[in-house]
Design a protein around this motif. Structure first.
Motif, PDB file in Angstrom:
ATOM      1  N   ASP A   1       3.413 -33.413  91.080  1.00 12.62           N
ATOM      2  CA  ASP A   1       2.989 -32.625  92.240  1.00 12.62           C
ATOM      3  C   ASP A   1       2.926 -33.451  93.527  1.00 12.62           C
ATOM      4  N   LEU A   2       3.993 -34.169  93.798  1.00 10.23           N
ATOM      5  CA  LEU A   2       4.064 -34.924  95.050  1.00 10.23           C
ATOM      6  C   LEU A   2       4.713 -34.055  96.121  1.00 10.23           C
ATOM      7  N   GLN A   3       3.883 -33.549  97.022  1.00 12.34           N
ATOM      8  CA  GLN A   3       4.372 -32.703  98.107  1.00 12.34           C
ATOM      9  C   GLN A   3       3.883 -33.256  99.438  1.00 12.34           C
ATOM     10  N   VAL A   4       4.656 -33.017 100.488  1.00  8.31           N
ATOM     11  CA  VAL A   4       4.179 -33.364 101.833  1.00  8.31           C
ATOM     12  C   VAL A   4       4.382 -32.147 102.734  1.00  8.31           C
ATOM     13  N   LEU A   5       3.668 -32.154 103.838  1.00 10.45           N
ATOM     14  CA  LEU A   5       3.825 -31.063 104.812  1.00 10.45           C
ATOM     15  C   LEU A   5       5.083 -31.321 105.636  1.00 10.45           C
ATOM     16  N   ASP A   6       5.905 -30.302 105.811  1.00 11.51           N
ATOM     17  CA  ASP A   6       7.102 -30.469 106.640  1.00 11.51           C
ATOM     18  C   ASP A   6       6.794 -30.108 108.098  1.00 11.51           C
ATOM     19  N   GLU A   7       7.831 -30.103 108.942  1.00 11.45           N
ATOM     20  CA  GLU A   7       7.643 -29.859 110.373  1.00 11.45           C
ATOM     21  C   GLU A   7       6.927 -28.537 110.637  1.00 11.45           C
ATOM     22  N   ASN A   8       7.079 -27.585 109.704  1.00 10.93           N
ATOM     23  CA  ASN A   8       6.496 -26.272 109.911  1.00 10.93           C
ATOM     24  C   ASN A   8       5.156 -26.098 109.207  1.00 10.93           C
ATOM     25  N   GLY A   9       4.606 -27.211 108.725  1.00  9.03           N
ATOM     26  CA  GLY A   9       3.301 -27.129 108.070  1.00  9.03           C
ATOM     27  C   GLY A   9       3.376 -26.561 106.672  1.00  9.03           C
ATOM     28  N   LYS A  10       4.591 -26.551 106.108  1.00  2.61           N
ATOM     29  CA  LYS A  10       4.737 -26.031 104.736  1.00  2.61           C
ATOM     30  C   LYS A  10       4.847 -27.184 103.758  1.00  2.61           C
ATOM     31  N   LEU A  11       4.296 -27.009 102.569  1.00  3.14           N
ATOM     32  CA  LEU A  11       4.375 -28.049 101.545  1.00  3.14           C
ATOM     33  C   LEU A  11       5.766 -28.104 100.943  1.00  3.14           C
ATOM     34  N   ARG A  12       6.321 -29.291 100.884  1.00  2.00           N
ATOM     35  CA  ARG A  12       7.640 -29.446 100.257  1.00  2.00           C
ATOM     36  C   ARG A  12       7.625 -30.607  99.273  1.00  2.00           C
ATOM     37  N   THR A  13       8.284 -30.392  98.151  1.00  2.00           N
ATOM     38  CA  THR A  13       8.354 -31.436  97.129  1.00  2.00           C
ATOM     39  C   THR A  13       9.345 -32.503  97.583  1.00  2.00           C
ATOM     40  N   VAL A  14       8.926 -33.741  97.432  1.00  3.88           N
ATOM     41  CA  VAL A  14       9.704 -34.890  97.893  1.00  3.88           C
ATOM     42  C   VAL A  14      10.845 -35.170  96.915  1.00  3.88           C
ATOM     43  N   THR A  15      11.948 -35.721  97.418  1.00  7.47           N
ATOM     44  CA  THR A  15      13.044 -36.116  96.523  1.00  7.47           C
ATOM     45  C   THR A  15      13.145 -37.647  96.499  1.00  7.47           C
ATOM     46  N   MET A  16      13.408 -38.160  95.317  1.00  2.00           N
ATOM     47  CA  MET A  16      13.283 -39.604  95.105  1.00  2.00           C
ATOM     48  C   MET A  16      14.596 -40.250  94.658  1.00  2.00           C
TER      49      MET A  16
ATOM     50  N   ASP B   1      -1.038 -40.360  96.611  1.00  2.00           N
ATOM     51  CA  ASP B   1      -2.378 -40.814  96.965  1.00  2.00           C
ATOM     52  C   ASP B   1      -2.466 -41.155  98.464  1.00  2.00           C
ATOM     53  N   LEU B   2      -1.424 -41.797  99.004  1.00  2.00           N
ATOM     54  CA  LEU B   2      -1.519 -42.341 100.352  1.00  2.00           C
ATOM     55  C   LEU B   2      -0.887 -41.468 101.434  1.00  2.00           C
ATOM     56  N   PHE B   3       0.194 -40.794 101.095  1.00  2.00           N
ATOM     57  CA  PHE B   3       0.958 -40.115 102.139  1.00  2.00           C
ATOM     58  C   PHE B   3       0.899 -38.593 101.981  1.00  2.00           C
ATOM     59  N   SER B   4       1.084 -37.895 103.097  1.00  2.84           N
ATOM     60  CA  SER B   4       0.939 -36.441 103.022  1.00  2.84           C
ATOM     61  C   SER B   4       1.814 -35.677 104.002  1.00  2.84           C
ATOM     62  N   SER B   5       2.571 -36.399 104.838  1.00  2.00           N
ATOM     63  CA  SER B   5       3.317 -35.691 105.877  1.00  2.00           C
ATOM     64  C   SER B   5       4.769 -36.141 105.906  1.00  2.00           C
ATOM     65  N   TYR B   6       5.645 -35.258 106.373  1.00  2.00           N
ATOM     66  CA  TYR B   6       7.057 -35.615 106.550  1.00  2.00           C
ATOM     67  C   TYR B   6       7.190 -36.802 107.505  1.00  2.00           C
ATOM     68  N   LYS B   7       6.177 -36.974 108.388  1.00  2.00           N
ATOM     69  CA  LYS B   7       6.239 -38.095 109.343  1.00  2.00           C
ATOM     70  C   LYS B   7       6.147 -39.446 108.636  1.00  2.00           C
ATOM     71  N   ASP B   8       5.566 -39.429 107.417  1.00  2.00           N
ATOM     72  CA  ASP B   8       5.440 -40.680 106.664  1.00  2.00           C
ATOM     73  C   ASP B   8       6.763 -41.088 106.012  1.00  2.00           C
ATOM     74  N   LEU B   9       7.719 -40.184 105.997  1.00  2.11           N
ATOM     75  CA  LEU B   9       8.993 -40.429 105.307  1.00  2.11           C
ATOM     76  C   LEU B   9      10.075 -40.730 106.334  1.00  2.11           C
ATOM     77  N   PRO B  10      11.156 -41.407 105.970  1.00  2.00           N
ATOM     78  CA  PRO B  10      11.454 -41.936 104.628  1.00  2.00           C
ATOM     79  C   PRO B  10      10.591 -43.148 104.295  1.00  2.00           C
ATOM     80  N   LEU B  11      10.446 -43.394 103.010  1.00  2.00           N
ATOM     81  CA  LEU B  11       9.692 -44.550 102.539  1.00  2.00           C
ATOM     82  C   LEU B  11      10.449 -45.170 101.368  1.00  2.00           C
ATOM     83  N   SER B  12      10.572 -46.494 101.402  1.00  2.00           N
ATOM     84  CA  SER B  12      11.063 -47.210 100.220  1.00  2.00           C
ATOM     85  C   SER B  12      10.054 -48.282  99.868  1.00  2.00           C
TER      86      SER B  12
END
Lengths: 589, 589
Positions: free
Chosen positions: B444-459, B122-133
């Motif tokens: 379906d939790l994905q964020v955009l990576d450095e190359n603008g591609k959607l990647r599934t996050v690992t938890m 809901d809140l995050f969408s970019s690799y820049k937002d990660l890591p998050l705990s």
């Protein structure tokens, strides 16, 4: 510990959420304080949780200060105690019920009277143990028919509830006053405007009962107050000043007249004016008529009972006032099927001729207190198209009693001084009342008194909506740009905004953050390099930390800006003395 | 703020509660820390709540220290997210389910993977937002089949659960290590002995998984550890060192023999020894036989599947290890009806001749890893009263795969170094594991990576039982007289006992309490005049505040006594210097 916008779990929204009706709801969602999970069920995001914890701390401090002791009951509760108090049934659909794997009944606690009472019964046994005040700050559940306004009316919410236990009324009065004083301090500290109004003690059987209402245009509760003497009460609790009986010796005998097509008060008044003009020049008004409204009461055990209410025709029956008078029964409309079951009732022309438990309908009949002996009325003659005139209360008809169910209006006489009342709206934030011995009797809570005799304990009940208070503070502290938190409740002491691309600005901001951190100042640092100054300023206004410090181009000339979020006032201060300036600004110098 | 025994909401019990099986449960109830409301559901009384809050504070501090951000999800959760992840069904009877007044399905959250995942989506969408705990400390619900041991296995309990979100495995490893280090600090501070053991990642699909177990004789969890290399694992996670294949060229062809009345391993071994003595002097043992156990798996969708497991006859199938291998399916016994449905299975004489998805039973057949190619076995010949000898794995039979379901025993070889393992028992206090992408994929939790591609996050997933920790601290810190709290977690710093009838004693005790209060020392003052010194001392030992100060007859000679609750050591100190002496005693001088 400082928070950084670059990593804070936060996303502000520029748009209002579609379901948000009130400012607090709109702003708490937009500023990233809460997130809706389901109707009336919310997640506290990091900023919201901080405010919530601060409100909780205020409540806890003031409860501890009056010697109340904190404990914590479960939220998942077995049926048995609620069965014993009769509330398992009384609650109706407002409570979440469930079964465990063995098929045993549980509920999610909407209030904990039973648990508090049983805990004291379990642990204490002597008058020497009293007085006692115990409280909890706990998650509660109510399956509201219409969850609304975000945190203001939720289905999962947090309350502080306390109970006092005393041997006698004098003790209860003292415990009540201690809580009342604590509540005044709590709500003063929370920083929203509130009034204390008299409230219904309800079916609980206690005596004193007061509500703390946050004044709010869009509040759900209506209260009246008297500019003359300061009297204030919620509408449920207003007592009509009962007029003296009237001398009816000059009133002619009652007479039934044809009044075709007059099933409503308006049509009746028009017909009276045209067909039966009064000789003395006074026009007929709705106030001359007696309106008889029939409703169905559904009792907790499921039985249905018709009830007739007689009110002056210029007033409606107020749903909330009626509901408060008849609870735990619930009011339903008297429908076509009900009329069919009572053919003696002539719809639109119902009169006292058939109403009352001694009369042909057998329907219990309660009158507005204004219908005093000797007053003359035009009312239904129990035949379609006919009314009776000059029907005198006490002379020509009687009822089973009185009921306070007619609407209260601006200008009604103050029950205390007679001045004209004014109405306003508010949000119920706290309720204190003398519960008396209802639960102690139901659950057999007795202690030995000085003479070794068992005596039933008397209880007081005191509640504060803690999660609701967060919304209420927001409701009372915002402007068109966003939230404006009171200092004691803000999620941070200072919102430090670093702007531009210059690395020196960010280095300085980090350094200032660390220096403030070391002085115990909580900083929310906007260290996002990719965000524009405009975005950062907008977010700072929206989030609503009371002091905003801006580090930007001025740094090269040795200045930073301190801005007061509420007044908008800004001043430049030397960057090398910024720590002391900030401390002064937030009142910690 | 000081507490006074004369008014504290507390009643100590001299008798053990009937349902209390373990010391922590007995003592927490007897000392008035908790009270049972319903099976596995407890009230925190004032002393208990204080300890609980202190444990909570330790956990919160260490989570904040690694930059994890606190939020708070609701406990009452809608069905939809759990439907999306497949867990609405998987949970089975372990979850409390309910409907609201509109008939919509809800559950009381047993864990919150779905909510955390959706919040980040809901809140995050970019690799820049990660890591998050992010983490919460929250009330959870599980409808345990057998709630037991007080707070150790409850149905309403409090957990700290956190989740990390990273773009890749390297990030996950780092977040995992941060949490692991924080957990070491938390459990070190909580002051009970613990071990970190390898655990099953379960059906979750992650890789690293470790549990923090409090060592406890009566713990529910069994783990093994290696005195040689330090390896430790819970029994579910132990991997059997797989032996090398054996050369079977000298083994004669398999031959079926009559073995009447040998449906058990014991009867079989006795018969073999009598009817088929080996020439080489070696006696037959259970380890020479292959036992085939058939069970029924019940899958989350309700379908039932038989499963056959082959283990060396000297080992039983371990229920917990089997359960961990097959979850989310649940294991049920293979009953008479099941045997009737599979007439090819000869009860007591089942062998590989009919087992396996390719063979006549069609039943999936999994072997213990010790049954390597070339090993020869005596096993059932699928006819009542007959077994087959010299049946060689790989040569004469194969299976559908292997399974780690055989019991682990003291003396088994360490999978890491081969040394003999030792087993012990513990209580699971924390679990950290790499969850991977299971929930991110399901929701379906994905964020955009450095190359603008959607990647599934690992938890990563990290839990601490907070309410359980209170019991665990008590379990590890008591003696025959009562509780002995570690200083950081005690409900008060000092238990000040005033004894006798002399008013001067009580005046002095009040004065000392006020003086200590002013220095930030929390005092529990026993100011009860009607209680005997014996009762007061017994209560002080039971309640377990680490420092006990006794004011009594010695006061006349100018002394008071300071006693260490744990060691029992006591010393007299001058009454006029008592404040400083107490501060020194509690390490605050």
């Amino acid at each position: 510990m400082a928070m950084r916008m670059s990593s804070l779990f936060l996303r502000t929204l520029r748009e209002n959420p579609a379901d948000a009706e009130v400012p607090s709801h709109r702003l708490l969602v937009r500023a990233g304080y809460v997130r809706r999970v389901s109707p009336g069920i919310y997640t506290w995001l990091p900023l919201g949780l901080r405010v919530f914890r601060r409100v909780e701390a205020v409540v806890r401090e003031e409860m501890d200060a009056i010697g109340a002791q904190e404990l914590l009951f479960p939220a998942l509760l077995p049926r048995e105690p609620y069965e014993a108090s009769g509330r398992w049934e009384e609650y109706g659909p407002n409570v979440f019920r469930l079964k465990d794997r063995r098929g045993d009944d549980y509920l999610l606690g909407p209030t904990h009277e039973e648990m508090f009472t049983l805990a004291v019964k379990d642990l204490f046994s002597s008058y020497k143990d009293l007085p006692l005040s115990i409280y909890q700050i706990q998650t509660k559940y109510r399956d509201e028919a219409r969850p609304r306004a975000g945190l203001l009316r939720g289905r999962e919410f947090v309350m502080k509830d306390s109970y006092s236990f005393d041997l006698d009324e004098a003790g209860l009065d003292k415990s009540y006053q201690l809580h009342r004083d604590a509540y005044v301090r709590i709500f003063d500290r929370l920083g929203f405007h509130y009034v204390i109004v008299q409230a219904m003690a309800g079916a609980m059987g206690g005596s004193k009962s007061e509500e703390f209402l946050a004044t709010a245009e869009n509040g759900e509760d209506t209260y009246v107050h008297c500019p003359g003497c300061g009297y204030a009460a919620n509408v449920e609790a207003v007592r009509v000043p009962v007029p003296d009986p009237v001398d009816a010796s000059g009133v002619p005998a009652a007479h039934v007249e044809d009044t075709p097509d007059t099933p409503t008060i308006d049509t009746l008044v028009a017909h009276l004016e045209q067909a039966f003009p009064r000789g003395d020049g006074r026009a007929w008004t709705a106030a001359d008529t007696l309106k008889n409204v029939v409703v169905t009461l559904v009792h907790p055990d499921g039985t249905r009972e018709p009830l007739a209410i007689g009110v002056p025709g210029d007033r409606d029956v107020d749903e909330k006032r009626l509901a408060a008078q008849v609870e735990p029964a619930v009011v339903q409309a008297f429908d076509e099927k009900d009329f069919a079951a009572h053919p003696v009732l002539a719809k639109g022309y119902i009169g006292p001729g058939v109403l009352g438990s001694e009369r042909s309908s057998g329907i219990r009949y309660l009158l507005d207190p204004r219908v005093v002996d000797g007053t003359a009325w035009v009312t239904g003659a129990d035949e379609t198209g006919r009314h009776v005139l000059d029907l005198v209360a006490g002379r020509d008809f009687t009822a089973d009693g009185t009921i306070e169910a007619a609407e209260v209006r601006d200008g009604d006489a103050c029950p205390s001084c007679g001045h004209a009342l004014e109405s306003a709206r508010g949000i119920e934030m706290g309720h204190i009342f003398q519960l008396g011995r209802k639960y102690a009797e139901a659950l057999d809570l007795q202690v030995l008194d000085e003479n070794g005799k068992l005596r039933t304990v008397t209880m007081g009940s005191y509640g504060v909506g803690v999660s609701r208070a967060v919304a209420c503070v927001a409701e009372g502290n915002h402007d068109e740009l966003g939230l404006v938190w009171p200092r004691e409740l803000a999620p941070a002491d200072v919102h430090l905004v670093a702007t531009g691309k210059d690395q020196a600005v960010y280095d300085y901001a980090e350094e200032l953050t660390r220096a403030l951190d070391a002085r115990g100042v909580e900083v929310l640092l906007d260290d996002r390099k990719q965000a524009s100054p405009g975005v950062k300023f907008k977010d700072a206004e929206l989030v609503g930390v009371p002091t905003i410090v801006v580090v930007g181009r001025g740094l090269a000339e040795g200045t930073v800006e301190i801005k007061d979020r509420r007044s908008g006032e800004r001043r430049e201060v030397p960057s090398d003395g910024a720590v002391e300036e900030v401390l002064r600004e937030i009142g910690r110098a």
